[in-house]
Design an enzyme around this catalytic site. Sequence first.
Site, PDB file in Angstrom:
ATOM      1  CE  LYS A   1      -3.993  -2.162   2.219  1.00 27.52           C
ATOM      2  NZ  LYS A   1      -4.865  -2.197   3.408  1.00 27.52           N
TER       3      LYS A   1
ATOM      4  CE  LYS B   1      -8.870  -9.953  -2.742  1.00 24.55           C
ATOM      5  NZ  LYS B   1      -8.270  -9.787  -1.394  1.00 24.55           N
TER       6      LYS B   1
ATOM      7  CE  LYS C   1     -12.563  -1.512  -1.132  1.00 19.38           C
ATOM      8  NZ  LYS C   1     -13.027  -1.999   0.158  1.00 19.38           N
TER       9      LYS C   1
END
Length: 339
Positions: free
Chosen positions: A119, A202, A205
């Site tokens: 991240k 994956k 969203k």
Amino acid sequence: MSDQTFPSRVFSGIKPSGGLTLGNYLGAIQRWVDMQEDPTFETIFCVVDMHAITVWQDPADLTRATREVAAAMIASGIDPERSILFNQCRVPAHAELGWLLSCVARVGWMNRMTQFKDKAGKNTEKVSLGLYAYPALMAADILAYHATHVPVGEDQKQHVELTRDIAAKFNHDYGVDFFPMTEPVIEGPAMRVMNLRDGSKKMSKSGESDMERINMLDDADTISKKFKKARTDPEALPSEMDGLAERPEARNLVNIYAGLAGMSSQAVLGEYGGAGWGTFKPALAELAVEKLAPVSDEMRRLLNAPDEIDALMARGAERAAAVAEPILAETFRIMGFVR
């Protein structure tokens, strides 16, 4: 160490940081509903809103997303009477125990957390301290309830292992057998739901195209359209799973069918082996609409009644605090605090 036994207690949560997808449903929520049905477990499910702010959140978006996650859980079958359902910030024990466990956890352990590296990327000097340290809060989420089982995806297993390390060090340092050795629960054919346009990625969203994912608020027509347009390859379905080894899009759709139908992927191939996509994709679309459309309809109803959601989470927080506060108080006592 004594041979203390702990009640079989499940804890898990979802971060409210944007719209929910089919990956959240199959990888988490559907499994939680199944665990709720198991009489051997006490089940506690949480909207982990304090984890969301490790990166900037618009306040209005955080409010909306928190209610959306709670609505998804309820619409999918989490019963607020049978399970404890709440949002994290309502129970101060999470933050308090998070600090205590931050002083037990070692910096070297945090440095090994792959999600922080993923991240933060090359921007590690500019991200929040919370993004670096939040695994200690995640451990607190679990240990505040003496949770013995945590259903997680494969990518979260490392966090449960860290929780075990923290619990073991606390128990060792203070000469107690206070925190349990929590077990990660990883199972199911659709644990990792992949992108409908690229089976190597994956489902997310935050993907570029809405056609890459099934959103939990998609209506029946949209769900059907996305599955019928999902990327595949020219070959028919094989009769054995080995035949999907180099076919990521095909494997993903078979796994999704298995997850929605509650059967193994091999059983799906037993039924559809040899069939072409003109047969399988419409069948998958029909199954997905049957399973997901009622969930999205109920979510929309709940989101139009935010007071109902808030009242359910407030009641859940009272029940959660009744479990967590005695455990937190005993943690303070063990550590020598005067309160």
